[in-house]
Design an enzyme around this catalytic site. Structure first.
Site, PDB file in Angstrom:
ATOM      1  N   ALA A  15       0.836  -1.207   0.000  1.00  0.00           N
ATOM      2  CA  ALA A  15       0.000   0.000   0.000  1.00  0.00           C
ATOM      3  C   ALA A  15       0.869   1.254   0.000  1.00  0.00           C
ATOM      4  O   ALA A  15       0.644   2.179  -0.786  1.00  0.00           O
ATOM      5  CB  ALA A  15      -0.943  -0.007   1.203  1.00  0.00           C
ATOM      6  N   HIS A 243      -5.549 -18.398   8.502  1.00  0.00           N
ATOM      7  CA  HIS A 243      -5.355 -19.051   7.198  1.00  0.00           C
ATOM      8  C   HIS A 243      -5.348 -20.550   7.446  1.00  0.00           C
ATOM      9  O   HIS A 243      -4.675 -21.025   8.362  1.00  0.00           O
ATOM     10  CB  HIS A 243      -4.027 -18.601   6.590  1.00  0.00           C
ATOM     11  N   THR A 255       0.199 -21.532  -0.152  1.00  0.00           N
ATOM     12  CA  THR A 255      -0.756 -20.704  -0.870  1.00  0.00           C
ATOM     13  C   THR A 255      -2.006 -21.490  -1.270  1.00  0.00           C
ATOM     14  O   THR A 255      -1.944 -22.674  -1.601  1.00  0.00           O
ATOM     15  CB  THR A 255      -0.120 -20.063  -2.122  1.00  0.00           C
ATOM     16  N   GLU A 256      -3.117 -20.749  -1.255  1.00  0.00           N
ATOM     17  CA  GLU A 256      -4.403 -21.294  -1.654  1.00  0.00           C
ATOM     18  C   GLU A 256      -4.378 -21.829  -3.087  1.00  0.00           C
ATOM     19  O   GLU A 256      -5.170 -22.683  -3.464  1.00  0.00           O
ATOM     20  CB  GLU A 256      -5.415 -20.143  -1.582  1.00  0.00           C
ATOM     21  N   ARG A 259      -4.426 -25.607  -3.547  1.00  0.00           N
ATOM     22  CA  ARG A 259      -5.770 -26.216  -3.574  1.00  0.00           C
ATOM     23  C   ARG A 259      -6.519 -25.779  -4.829  1.00  0.00           C
ATOM     24  O   ARG A 259      -7.184 -26.582  -5.476  1.00  0.00           O
ATOM     25  CB  ARG A 259      -6.557 -25.812  -2.324  1.00  0.00           C
ATOM     26  N   ARG A 280     -11.706 -19.252   3.557  1.00  0.00           N
ATOM     27  CA  ARG A 280     -10.667 -19.575   4.544  1.00  0.00           C
ATOM     28  C   ARG A 280     -11.218 -19.868   5.930  1.00  0.00           C
ATOM     29  O   ARG A 280     -10.733 -20.767   6.621  1.00  0.00           O
ATOM     30  CB  ARG A 280      -9.690 -18.401   4.647  1.00  0.00           C
ATOM     31  N   HIS A 382      -3.469 -14.877  10.200  1.00  0.00           N
ATOM     32  CA  HIS A 382      -3.002 -14.481   8.879  1.00  0.00           C
ATOM     33  C   HIS A 382      -3.249 -13.023   8.532  1.00  0.00           C
ATOM     34  O   HIS A 382      -2.391 -12.349   7.992  1.00  0.00           O
ATOM     35  CB  HIS A 382      -3.666 -15.372   7.838  1.00  0.00           C
ATOM     36  N   HIS A 383      -4.449 -12.537   8.817  1.00  0.00           N
ATOM     37  CA  HIS A 383      -4.785 -11.189   8.347  1.00  0.00           C
ATOM     38  C   HIS A 383      -5.739 -10.551   9.342  1.00  0.00           C
ATOM     39  O   HIS A 383      -6.662 -11.189   9.820  1.00  0.00           O
ATOM     40  CB  HIS A 383      -5.457 -11.281   6.978  1.00  0.00           C
ATOM     41  N   ARG A 422     -11.589 -12.176   4.728  1.00  0.00           N
ATOM     42  CA  ARG A 422     -11.024 -11.681   3.477  1.00  0.00           C
ATOM     43  C   ARG A 422     -10.845 -12.815   2.485  1.00  0.00           C
ATOM     44  O   ARG A 422     -10.322 -13.869   2.841  1.00  0.00           O
ATOM     45  CB  ARG A 422      -9.662 -11.033   3.745  1.00  0.00           C
TER      46      ARG A 422
HETATM   47  P1  ADP Z   1      -0.047  -3.493   3.348  1.00  0.00           P
HETATM   48  O1  ADP Z   1      -0.326  -4.819   2.732  1.00  0.00           O
HETATM   49  O2  ADP Z   1      -1.255  -2.821   3.852  1.00  0.00           O
HETATM   50  O3  ADP Z   1       0.825  -2.634   2.500  1.00  0.00           O
HETATM   51  P2  ADP Z   1       2.258  -4.509   4.763  1.00  0.00           P
HETATM   52  O4  ADP Z   1       2.297  -5.375   5.952  1.00  0.00           O
HETATM   53  O5  ADP Z   1       2.671  -5.102   3.476  1.00  0.00           O
HETATM   54  O6  ADP Z   1       0.799  -3.854   4.666  1.00  0.00           O
HETATM   55  O7  ADP Z   1       3.193  -3.230   4.975  1.00  0.00           O
HETATM   56  C1  ADP Z   1       3.122  -2.414   6.124  1.00  0.00           C
HETATM   57  C2  ADP Z   1       4.508  -1.886   6.412  1.00  0.00           C
HETATM   58  O8  ADP Z   1       4.448  -0.882   7.418  1.00  0.00           O
HETATM   59  C3  ADP Z   1       5.455  -2.950   6.937  1.00  0.00           C
HETATM   60  O9  ADP Z   1       6.606  -3.002   6.114  1.00  0.00           O
HETATM   61  C4  ADP Z   1       5.781  -2.493   8.356  1.00  0.00           C
HETATM   62  O10 ADP Z   1       7.093  -2.827   8.771  1.00  0.00           O
HETATM   63  C5  ADP Z   1       5.580  -0.994   8.242  1.00  0.00           C
HETATM   64  N1  ADP Z   1       5.339  -0.337   9.545  1.00  0.00           N
HETATM   65  C6  ADP Z   1       4.569  -0.792  10.561  1.00  0.00           C
HETATM   66  N2  ADP Z   1       4.588   0.069  11.600  1.00  0.00           N
HETATM   67  C7  ADP Z   1       5.385   1.101  11.220  1.00  0.00           C
HETATM   68  C8  ADP Z   1       5.812   2.294  11.880  1.00  0.00           C
HETATM   69  N3  ADP Z   1       5.429   2.588  13.120  1.00  0.00           N
HETATM   70  N4  ADP Z   1       6.656   3.128  11.211  1.00  0.00           N
HETATM   71  C9  ADP Z   1       7.079   2.812   9.949  1.00  0.00           C
HETATM   72  N5  ADP Z   1       6.719   1.692   9.294  1.00  0.00           N
HETATM   73  C10 ADP Z   1       5.872   0.852   9.917  1.00  0.00           C
END
Ligand code: ADP
Length: 449
Positions: A15, A243, A255-256, A259, A280, A382-383, A422
């Site tokens: 994201a 998961h 991974t799904e 299956r 899931r 998992h999520h 999800r």
């Molecule tokens: P999404 O799928 O929503 O992008 P991810 O888990 O892939 O979520 O990515 C979220 C990222 O945010 C991770 O790399 C995590 O280390 C980072 N993160 C979490 N908390 C903090 C924080 N306090 N400051 C900076 N980065 C952070």
């Protein structure tokens, strides 16, 4: 020491990386802070793919799909707890997210089947590479090529809100522990979920005490916690997905797609016990009802050849093998006659195109020929579906449902898109779609400042 930028992004998973690229492309100055030593978060672990309806790839494969059907599947899969407006926006913009990824060097040209989907809709790279890593590598290259300001080992510790209630920046701590402030006209929270924070998980779901997790160590819910501290509304916090097919203690999941491409699940008695393509939550519940709460994923050489992602599991030594079903059964300590009967019965169902036991809808792969493989699995955390409340513009809402000016959020840190469950393939759809929207809206807001 204070710094100033147009947009600061918290978190460098899918994201945050998407939002950074989009905001930069639209002319904003951007700083992205990531607390871990590398980018990728949970996204880099996503193996399945990205759900999108109405793409050229579906069309080329003769698959009839629509955002409406994707919407219906997502709502049904989420037990209708999802925020319908957020799901509409997701499903109507997911095809454009596939296009965005293609433009940024991550083309997802192959379309497969995932649990809870009415048609083939999950988009993945050709050649069976795991989708999450493929996307992270491409977006990382883009960030570097465009010289976007990415700061690793930099942790956001606080969101700053002024007296008028507008968010104006964040406090951060670098790897030496030095604190500073980054002032920004807009903040995009993309800090992911809290699936690796067992204390937080059990606060909302005491029943999950002792469960293992598939999450990376940084998934500790910082974004959610910081948001709550400035009066952000949190939604669906107790909705935590387990998961069905994880490897305990290793932070790994199968991974799904395994299956989806034709593997079956059997229990310690060598018997099938579920339609393998259910959502899931249901497959997890069905595994938890078996002896020792475990199941074996059974597949053969044909599937291994079709799905390159399985090689990772061989590399990690997670797979037991046998030239015949009976040999495999002995390897895993299951009754050979029982497993042989299950496999031959299932291959009969594939030939008949009718699963008389569990009504599995997609019977594409016969298991009549070996070599045979098994992986022992159990459900794991998992999520986290819950998180900060947003509207369809990725604007963050306070506890009175009012927009908090200057604050946007996207990805697993948000709640409402996935409801109570999800679907596989909807996380990548979510992060790229809402990552783009958050960036567009944040850039748009700059004009008025
Ligand atoms: P999404 O799928 O929503 O992008 P991810 O888990 O892939 O979520 O990515 C979220 C990222 O945010 C991770 O790399 C995590 O280390 C980072 N993160 C979490 N908390 C903090 C924080 N306090 N400051 C900076 N980065 C952070």
């Amino acid at each position: 020491s204070d710094e100033t930028t147009d947009i600061v992004i918290v978190g460098g998973g899918g994201a945050g990386m998407t939002a950074a690229i989009e905001a930069h492309n639209k002319g904003a100055s951007v700083i992205l802070v990531e607390k871990m030593p590398m980018l990728g978060g949970n996204t880099v672990r996503a193996e399945g793919g990205l759900n999108a309806a109405g793409t050229p790839y579906q069309k080329a494969a003769g698959i009839e799909d629509s955002p409406e059907l994707h919407y219906q599947d997502t709502m049904t899969g989420g037990h209708n707890l999802n925020n319908p407006d957020l799901v509409r926006t997701l499903t109507e913009n997911a095809a454009a997210s596939v296009e965005f990824l293609k433009e940024n060097g991550a083309e997802l040209s192959e379309v497969g089947r995932a649990g809870g989907a009415s048609v083939n809709r999950i988009h993945r790279p050709a050649g069976g590479e795991a989708a999450g890593n493929f996307i992270v590598v491409a977006l990382k290259k883009k960030l570097q090529d465009e010289k976007i300001d990415v700061r690793l080992q930099t942790t956001a510790t606080e969101i700053i809100k002024n007296e008028e209630g507008t968010v104006t920046g964040i406090k951060v701590k670098d790897k030496e522990g030095k604190e500073s402030t980054i002032q920004a006209k807009a903040i995009i929270l993309a800090a992911g979920g809290f699936g690796a924070n067992l204390e937080m998980v059990t606060k909302y779901q005491p029943g999950l005490a002792g469960f293992s997790t598939t999450n990376h160590a940084g998934a500790t819910g910082d974004g959610t916690t910081m948001a709550e501290q400035i009066g952000v509304k949190l939604v669906d916090m107790k909705e935590i997905q387990i998961h069905p097919t994880t490897i305990p203690g290793k932070g790994v999941l199968i991974t799904e797609g395994v299956r989806g491409d034709g593997a079956i699940l059997v229990n310690a008695e060598g018997k099938r016990f579920t339609n393998e393509l259910l959502t899931r939550d249901v497959v997890s519940k069905n595994i938890l009802a078996q002896t020792d709460k475990i199941a074996y994923i059974i597949f053969n050489d044909e599937l291994r050849a079709n799905l390159k992602a399985t090689e990772v599991y061989f590399g990690m030594d997670l797979v037991k093998q046998g030239d015949t079903v009976e040999q495999l059964a002995s390897e895993i300590g299951v009754d050979p006659a029982a497993l042989a009967e299950t496999v031959s019965k299932y291959s009969g169902y594939v030939a008949d195109k009718n699963d008389a036991d569990f009504q599995r809808p997609d019977l594409t792969l016969s298991l009549a020929t070996g070599k045979y493989y098994a992986i022992q699995v159990t459900p794991g955390i998992h999520h986290t579906m819950g998180g900060v409340a947003i509207n369809t513009k990725a604007e963050v809402l306070d506890t009175s449902d009012q927009i908090i000016p200057g604050l946007y959020a996207a990805g697993e840190v948000t709640g409402g898109v996935h409801g109570a469950n999800r679907l596989g393939g909807n996380a990548l759809a979510d992060i790229v779609t809402y990552g783009r929207i958050a960036a567009e809206e944040a850039v748009h807001s700059l004009g008025s400042k």
